[in-house]
Every structure is written in C-alpha cells, then in structure tokens.
Design a protein around this motif. Structure first.
Motif, PDB file in Angstrom:
ATOM      1  N   GLU A   1      69.490  24.669  67.425  1.00  0.00           N
ATOM      2  CA  GLU A   1      70.720  24.255  66.506  1.00  0.00           C
ATOM      3  C   GLU A   1      69.967  23.768  65.152  1.00  0.00           C
ATOM      4  O   GLU A   1      70.840  22.882  64.698  1.00  0.00           O
ATOM      5  CB  GLU A   1      71.253  23.394  67.510  1.00  0.00           C
ATOM      6  N   ILE A   2      68.955  24.229  64.700  1.00  0.00           N
ATOM      7  CA  ILE A   2      68.507  23.745  63.459  1.00  0.00           C
ATOM      8  C   ILE A   2      69.339  23.953  62.193  1.00  0.00           C
ATOM      9  O   ILE A   2      69.407  23.043  61.608  1.00  0.00           O
ATOM     10  CB  ILE A   2      67.016  24.168  63.274  1.00  0.00           C
TER      11      ILE A   2
ATOM     12  N   LYS B   1      67.200  20.376  60.099  1.00  0.00           N
ATOM     13  CA  LYS B   1      67.784  20.581  58.670  1.00  0.00           C
ATOM     14  C   LYS B   1      68.990  19.395  58.431  1.00  0.00           C
ATOM     15  O   LYS B   1      68.344  18.469  57.247  1.00  0.00           O
ATOM     16  CB  LYS B   1      68.549  21.988  58.431  1.00  0.00           C
ATOM     17  N   PRO B   2      70.064  19.396  58.672  1.00  0.00           N
ATOM     18  CA  PRO B   2      71.075  18.275  58.286  1.00  0.00           C
ATOM     19  C   PRO B   2      70.675  16.880  58.561  1.00  0.00           C
ATOM     20  O   PRO B   2      71.296  15.885  58.060  1.00  0.00           O
ATOM     21  CB  PRO B   2      72.353  18.813  58.976  1.00  0.00           C
TER      22      PRO B   2
ATOM     23  N   GLY C   1      61.944  21.968  61.389  1.00  0.00           N
ATOM     24  CA  GLY C   1      62.279  22.838  62.424  1.00  0.00           C
ATOM     25  C   GLY C   1      61.499  23.413  63.482  1.00  0.00           C
ATOM     26  O   GLY C   1      61.638  23.577  64.548  1.00  0.00           O
ATOM     27  N   THR C   2      60.521  24.170  62.727  1.00  0.00           N
ATOM     28  CA  THR C   2      59.582  24.830  63.351  1.00  0.00           C
ATOM     29  C   THR C   2      58.722  24.015  64.380  1.00  0.00           C
ATOM     30  O   THR C   2      58.415  24.301  65.633  1.00  0.00           O
ATOM     31  CB  THR C   2      58.760  25.468  62.643  1.00  0.00           C
ATOM     32  N   GLU C   3      58.455  22.687  64.007  1.00  0.00           N
ATOM     33  CA  GLU C   3      57.908  21.967  64.905  1.00  0.00           C
ATOM     34  C   GLU C   3      58.690  21.481  66.206  1.00  0.00           C
ATOM     35  O   GLU C   3      58.124  21.133  67.084  1.00  0.00           O
ATOM     36  CB  GLU C   3      57.451  20.342  64.157  1.00  0.00           C
ATOM     37  N   ALA C   4      59.926  21.301  65.968  1.00  0.00           N
ATOM     38  CA  ALA C   4      60.852  21.033  66.806  1.00  0.00           C
ATOM     39  C   ALA C   4      60.896  22.236  67.986  1.00  0.00           C
ATOM     40  O   ALA C   4      61.013  22.057  69.108  1.00  0.00           O
ATOM     41  CB  ALA C   4      62.424  20.714  66.262  1.00  0.00           C
TER      42      ALA C   4
END
Length: 494
Positions: free
Chosen positions: A263-264, A291-292, A145-148
């Motif tokens: 929206e992670i 995440k999902p 997520g942090t990379e996104a």
C-alpha cells in the motif's frame, strides 16, 4: 554544558558550498544542473534536461512550482509522495515547534521513544477501524518503501521458513533493492543484477484462476507469500476486477499463505480509502506503507504485521534479527504523526475520492474528444492515468515498439509541462503518464489543472503530433540518448 569549540571557526575550503549559500538561493540554477551532471546521476538529469523538465524548481505555493524563468506550473508529480504538496504549512509550522521544544532522543534504537510509540499506536488504531483483525498487529519503521517491502518478505519467510517461493504479479512494482526487485518482474531493471533472490514467481494481475492454478501446481506448502498492489501504480494505474483481491485473500487464508498488501502508493488516502486493500475486501497479513506517511517532508516507511507473524521473527533474543538505523527516528516519527493527524482531521481520503471522480470525468471527456491522442484513461481517487496512442501507428518489432512507447510518454510529459502541468511517468506502462496531485489541492487549482490538460490535447489532438510538434534537434538528441541505453525493453501493453 555547551559543546567544545575551537578559538577560531575554520572556513570551508575553496570550492566547497555552504549550507547558507543553498538556503539563501546563492547557488544558481545553471550551477545546480552543472554540479548534478558532474557528480550525480548524470544520465537521468541529461535525459530530463533534453525534455526541459530537469529543473531545479522552486515552491510558490504547496501545489505550484516555478522554474528559473518564473514560469509557474501546477504540480501533479511527486509519485504520490507529496500528499499535501511541497513544504505544506501544517508541517513546516509544526517542525518549527518540534525543533524548538523537542527533548526526545533523536535516534532511539535501544530505548522506548514517545514519537515512535504515538505513531505506532495511531497507525494500528487507524488500521483496526478498517480491518478489526489487526487490532493487535505491530509496526516496524524504516526509511523507504522498498525497505518496508524487504521487511515484509523477511517477516513472511520467518513465519514459513520451510517454504521456497514468493508470488508477485505482472507489471508489479515493489522497489529496487534486491528482494523487492526480485518481485518486480521488469527485465530492464532486473537482468544486470541476476541472480536475484531465488523463488520469485509471477502470474497475470487480476487473473484469479491463473493464480490458483499456479499455487496448485507448485504446492501451497511451498509458497511463502503473495505480494500484491491493490491498484498497480507504476503499472499505469491498473485496477483489478471486482472480487480479485477478496478471492485471493480467501484462497491464501485457506492454505495458510501470507498475503502482503503493498500500500506504499495506494495507502492513507490516495485512492479515496485509508487502505485500498480493505476497500476491495482483502484483509492482508502484512501491509507496507511509505510515501504519504512522510508528508513530503521526510522519509518514513512502515511494515505492519499481525502479532504472531511479528513475534516469530522478532521474538525474545531474536528481537534484533531485523533492524534499521534511521527507522523510528524522532524527526521522521514526528512528521509521520502530524501527517496522519492532518489526514484524519481533514478526512482527506473522502476528499480524494470526491475530487478523483471529478478528475476522472474530466479525463474521460478529453479522451472522448481526442481518441487519436488518448487510448484510455483510468483512475481511483487522486491516482489518475492517461494512456496515449503510440506516436507511430504502424506495427513495430519488440525493442523498437517499446522505444516508441517510451518516447510517446516522454514527449507527452514534455507537452504537459509546457502546458503548465507537472506529471509522472509509469515505469511498467510506457505509454502511460500519471497525475498524483496533492490531496488538499484547492478546488479552483484542481479544475485549472484539467483545463490545461484539455488545452494540451486540443493543441496536439493526434498522437503523432507529439512527434511532429517537437523540434527536430530535440528528437535527434533523444534518439542518441535512447541508443546509449540498455537494448532490452520490458514488454508493455502501453
């Protein structure tokens, strides 16, 4: 042609641990903890060990875990990254087929790839059903997520290169790499790493007027982007007032400011909607997911950007301006594709919405019965939160207040664990414990989880019981551990 091999395979040197040892559970729980304390994040594991929640835990069903003593607990932890629980059969069975049949290149960095192509197409088609303006958007895959978020910030900056500032919101959480950390206004995590990426501005979450005032003061042309969680997860499941997100989007569109929807945690069904931003009337320019998407089995992150934004950063010979070694790998893309398929075919967002209403009603009933334990409960879909009353009811100064808030949640987490429910802390809301159960958890198990929450509240009906019901030796260890941590605490309303 077979791979070359030596005449005699060499054995692992003494002291090394084989994969077979771990696979066949020959590495004991005490040895696991000892090795983690010696070679891993010892302080974290030590603190969790004090509370008795450090594990290791073994899967019994996708939704239940047991400890080394065979005590079984319902898993509502995982920080929303296990949408189908632990090792769900739908993915494990598919992975067996993938390993047997797949012939696609594993890390196709400089070629087209069927798994990546399929997941790209399905994500955009899914998004375009909710937000038709994204029909020609494009996807960049990464591993977290942090990379996104880092990718999203770069896309925005490339599109508005002369701008200087990025806006995030109080109690936000966007990750802990340097760019995302700069927009996570939490001094406890930020201060030691200063100077951070310049230009980060913060405004109260949900306050549209304050947001507009900030933009007018700074100047719209100087704002690169706004990044917002449709519902703040680590902030303690903070749901913005009606009209906030739609108003934010309209104002930014008027001034050409890029809106990033993080929206992670909320995306792909957790809150009862495919995209919570769309459900609240926001049509963002960039969306981050993670995440999902990995189904709890592998690491997948994604940044989705409008076509013109994507091309501005990754157009022509600049198409390698941003890259990711493992993003788009065949295994992660295959799991992501199957996870998305399972979500769609079983309409799990709708199920999450239905179960979330039931769960929130159960929590509200518990809060009404035990108001001296629970100050508030919040939720949307299967993103649920319990905010506890402070254990000490007397006013305390800054750091001491925050420590009491933090200890309140830690001891509540421990009591829930003892009651058979595994929950999550909230990094930016210290008195808040979250429940993020699997979207496909069986209804009877779901009901049992809330029975156990209610039993916990009945056993500890007043928040100070969290303290008085904890063995003094454990309290002493926690106090000593807390004294060794950084003294600065982020101001928290709970």
């Amino acid at each position: 042609m077979s791979a070359p091999s030596s005449n005699q395979p060499q054995k692992l040197p003494p002291g090394f641990i084989s994969a077979d040892d771990v696979l066949h559970e020959r590495l004991s729980a005490p040895d696991t903890r000892r090795l983690e304390l010696e070679y891993g994040n010892a302080e974290l594991l030590y603190g969790l060990g004090i509370l008795g929640v450090a594990g290791p835990f073994a899967r019994v069903t996708p939704w239940e875990l047991e400890d080394e003593d065979g005590v079984r607990r319902i898993n509502a932890s995982g920080y929303a990254a296990t949408p189908f629980g632990e090792m769900p059969p739908v993915l494990t069975e598919f992975l067996h087929q993938f390993l047997d049949l797949n012939r696609s290149m594993g890390l196709p960095q400089q070629s087209s790839a069927p798994w990546r192509a399929a997941l790209e197409a399905n994500l955009i088609r899914l998004l375009a059903r909710e937000l038709p303006s994204h029909a020609d958007s494009q996807v960049f895959f990464c591993s977290s997520g942090t990379e996104a978020v880092e990718g999203a910030l770069k896309f925005a900056k490339a599109f508005r290169p002369s701008s200087q500032f990025q806006i995030s919101f109080g109690s936000a959480y966007h990750g802990k790499t340097l760019g995302s950390l700069s927009l996570t206004p939490n001094p406890e995590y930020q201060d030691i790493f200063r100077p951070l990426v310049p230009g980060a501005l913060t405004v109260p979450y949900g306050d549209l007027d304050a947001f507009k005032v900030l933009i007018r003061r700074v100047g719209p042309d100087k704002i690169t982007c706004v990044i917002v969680e449709p519902i703040q997860g680590e902030g303690g499941v903070n749901i913005p007032p009606p009209g906030f997100l739609s108003g934010l989007g309209e104002y930014c569109r008027k001034h050409g400011i890029i809106v990033i929807a993080d929206e992670i945690q909320t995306g792909l069904g957790r809150t009862g909607h495919w995209f919570e931003s769309a459900a609240q009337g926001l049509d963002p320019d960039i969306i981050t997911l993670a995440k999902p998407l990995g189904g709890g089995m592998t690491a997948v992150g994604a940044t989705i950007a409008r076509h013109d934004i994507y091309k501005k950063m990754l157009g022509g010979l600049s198409s390698k301006r941003h890259s990711n070694t493992f993003g788009g790998g065949a295994l992660s893309m295959a799991v992501g594709l199957k996870s998305l398929e399972y979500l769609i075919e079983n309409d799990l967002p709708a199920r999450s919405l239905e179960l979330g209403r039931v769960g929130l009603e159960r929590l509200r009933a518990t809060q009404l019965k035990y108001p001296r334990l629970l100050e508030n409960v919040r939720g949307q879909g299967l993103l649920l939160a319990m905010q506890f009353q402070p254990m000490l009811g007397v006013p305390l100064p800054g750091v001491l207040k925050e420590l009491v808030f933090e200890a309140t949640a830690l001891l509540a987490l421990r009591e829930l664990h003892e009651s058979g429910v595994m929950a999550n802390l909230s990094l930016s809301s210290k008195r808040t414990v979250r429940l993020t159960p699997a979207l496909d958890m069986p209804r009877d198990l779901f009901d049992t989880m809330f029975d156990r929450v209610d039993s916990f509240a009945k056993r500890r009906p007043i928040s100070r019981d969290l303290l008085t019901g904890t063995p003094p030796v454990l309290i002493a260890k926690l106090a000593k551990f807390a004294a060794s941590k950084p003294k600065k605490r982020t101001p928290s309303d709970g």
